[in-house]
Design a protein around this motif. Structure first.
Motif, PDB file in Angstrom:
ATOM      1  N   TYR A  25      43.498 -99.636 -29.128  1.00 47.14           N
ATOM      2  CA  TYR A  25      44.260-100.571 -29.952  1.00 47.14           C
ATOM      3  C   TYR A  25      45.674-100.704 -29.389  1.00 47.14           C
ATOM      4  N   LEU A  26      46.245-101.871 -29.497  1.00 41.47           N
ATOM      5  CA  LEU A  26      47.598-102.106 -29.021  1.00 41.47           C
ATOM      6  C   LEU A  26      48.591-101.302 -29.861  1.00 41.47           C
ATOM      7  N   GLN A  27      49.662-100.865 -29.233  1.00 41.77           N
ATOM      8  CA  GLN A  27      50.672-100.061 -29.923  1.00 41.77           C
ATOM      9  C   GLN A  27      51.285-100.831 -31.092  1.00 41.77           C
ATOM     10  N   LYS A  28      51.525-102.115 -30.912  1.00 42.64           N
ATOM     11  CA  LYS A  28      52.112-102.929 -31.986  1.00 42.64           C
ATOM     12  C   LYS A  28      51.179-102.967 -33.205  1.00 42.64           C
ATOM     13  N   PHE A  29      49.872-103.088 -32.958  1.00 36.98           N
ATOM     14  CA  PHE A  29      48.889-103.085 -34.048  1.00 36.98           C
ATOM     15  C   PHE A  29      48.920-101.748 -34.777  1.00 36.98           C
ATOM     16  N   ARG A  30      48.967-100.658 -34.017  1.00 33.63           N
ATOM     17  CA  ARG A  30      49.027 -99.322 -34.626  1.00 33.63           C
ATOM     18  C   ARG A  30      50.249 -99.188 -35.517  1.00 33.63           C
ATOM     19  N   GLU A  31      51.393 -99.639 -35.003  1.00 29.82           N
ATOM     20  CA  GLU A  31      52.637 -99.550 -35.766  1.00 29.82           C
ATOM     21  C   GLU A  31      52.561-100.358 -37.053  1.00 29.82           C
ATOM     22  N   GLN A  32      51.924-101.521 -36.999  1.00 34.35           N
ATOM     23  CA  GLN A  32      51.788-102.349 -38.199  1.00 34.35           C
ATOM     24  C   GLN A  32      50.905-101.662 -39.234  1.00 34.35           C
ATOM     25  N   ILE A  33      49.817-101.049 -38.792  1.00 35.63           N
ATOM     26  CA  ILE A  33      48.917-100.353 -39.711  1.00 35.63           C
ATOM     27  C   ILE A  33      49.634 -99.161 -40.341  1.00 35.63           C
ATOM     28  N   VAL A  34      50.380 -98.405 -39.537  1.00 37.56           N
ATOM     29  CA  VAL A  34      51.130 -97.250 -40.055  1.00 37.56           C
ATOM     30  C   VAL A  34      52.161 -97.722 -41.072  1.00 37.56           C
ATOM     31  N   GLU A  35      52.839 -98.817 -40.775  1.00 40.55           N
ATOM     32  CA  GLU A  35      53.841 -99.348 -41.699  1.00 40.55           C
ATOM     33  C   GLU A  35      53.191 -99.763 -43.021  1.00 40.55           C
ATOM     34  N   LEU A  36      52.037-100.421 -42.964  1.00 42.75           N
ATOM     35  CA  LEU A  36      51.328-100.804 -44.188  1.00 42.75           C
ATOM     36  C   LEU A  36      50.927 -99.559 -44.992  1.00 42.75           C
ATOM     37  N   ALA A  37      50.475 -98.532 -44.298  1.00 42.23           N
ATOM     38  CA  ALA A  37      50.066 -97.295 -44.982  1.00 42.23           C
ATOM     39  C   ALA A  37      51.266 -96.616 -45.629  1.00 42.23           C
ATOM     40  N   ARG A  38      52.383 -96.644 -44.968  1.00 35.24           N
ATOM     41  CA  ARG A  38      53.596 -96.025 -45.536  1.00 35.24           C
ATOM     42  C   ARG A  38      54.158 -96.824 -46.698  1.00 35.24           C
ATOM     43  N   ASN A  39      53.817 -98.105 -46.759  1.00 39.35           N
ATOM     44  CA  ASN A  39      54.287 -98.954 -47.851  1.00 39.35           C
ATOM     45  C   ASN A  39      53.327 -98.990 -49.032  1.00 39.35           C
ATOM     46  N   GLY A  40      52.334 -98.099 -49.043  1.00 40.83           N
ATOM     47  CA  GLY A  40      51.514 -97.978 -50.227  1.00 40.83           C
ATOM     48  C   GLY A  40      50.036 -98.261 -50.070  1.00 40.83           C
ATOM     49  N   CYS A  41      49.610 -98.878 -49.003  1.00 39.70           N
ATOM     50  CA  CYS A  41      48.180 -99.119 -48.800  1.00 39.70           C
ATOM     51  C   CYS A  41      47.505 -97.815 -48.386  1.00 39.70           C
ATOM     52  N   SER A  42      46.353 -97.552 -48.927  1.00 39.06           N
ATOM     53  CA  SER A  42      45.639 -96.337 -48.543  1.00 39.06           C
ATOM     54  C   SER A  42      44.906 -96.559 -47.223  1.00 39.06           C
TER      55      SER A  42
END
Length: 82
Positions: free
Chosen positions: A8-25
């Motif tokens: 997976y692209l690093q940018k995609f990983r960062e977006q998923i991590v950001e979503l998880a940190r903002n409340g998404c499980s």
């Protein structure tokens, strides 16, 4: 033979991590996007290590340095007998 996919692209990983940190499980993200829940949890753990929140493993930069050193060592071991 098992199928593999490109990383997976690093940018995609960062977006998923950001979503998880903002409340998404991780489970919700895994259902909506392609990575599995386990992969997302690993990305979160690595992100915490990189940010200094956790200190129970190497950071991404340290892992890259270790990888480079191991590659150099393999090369030197091959050259030694020659």
């Amino acid at each position: 033979m098992p199928r593999t996919r490109p990383p997976y692209l690093q940018k995609f990983r960062e977006q998923i991590v950001e979503l998880a940190r903002n409340g998404c499980s991780p489970k919700e993200l895994a259902e909506e996007f392609e990575p599995t829940e386990t992969i997302i949890r690993n990305w979160l753990k690595q992100g915490d290590q990189d940010d200094g929140i956790r200190s129970d493993g190497p950071t991404t930069e340290e892992k890259e340095e270790i990888r480079q050193l191991r590659k150099k060592l393999r090369k030197l071991r091959q050259e030694r007998p020659i």
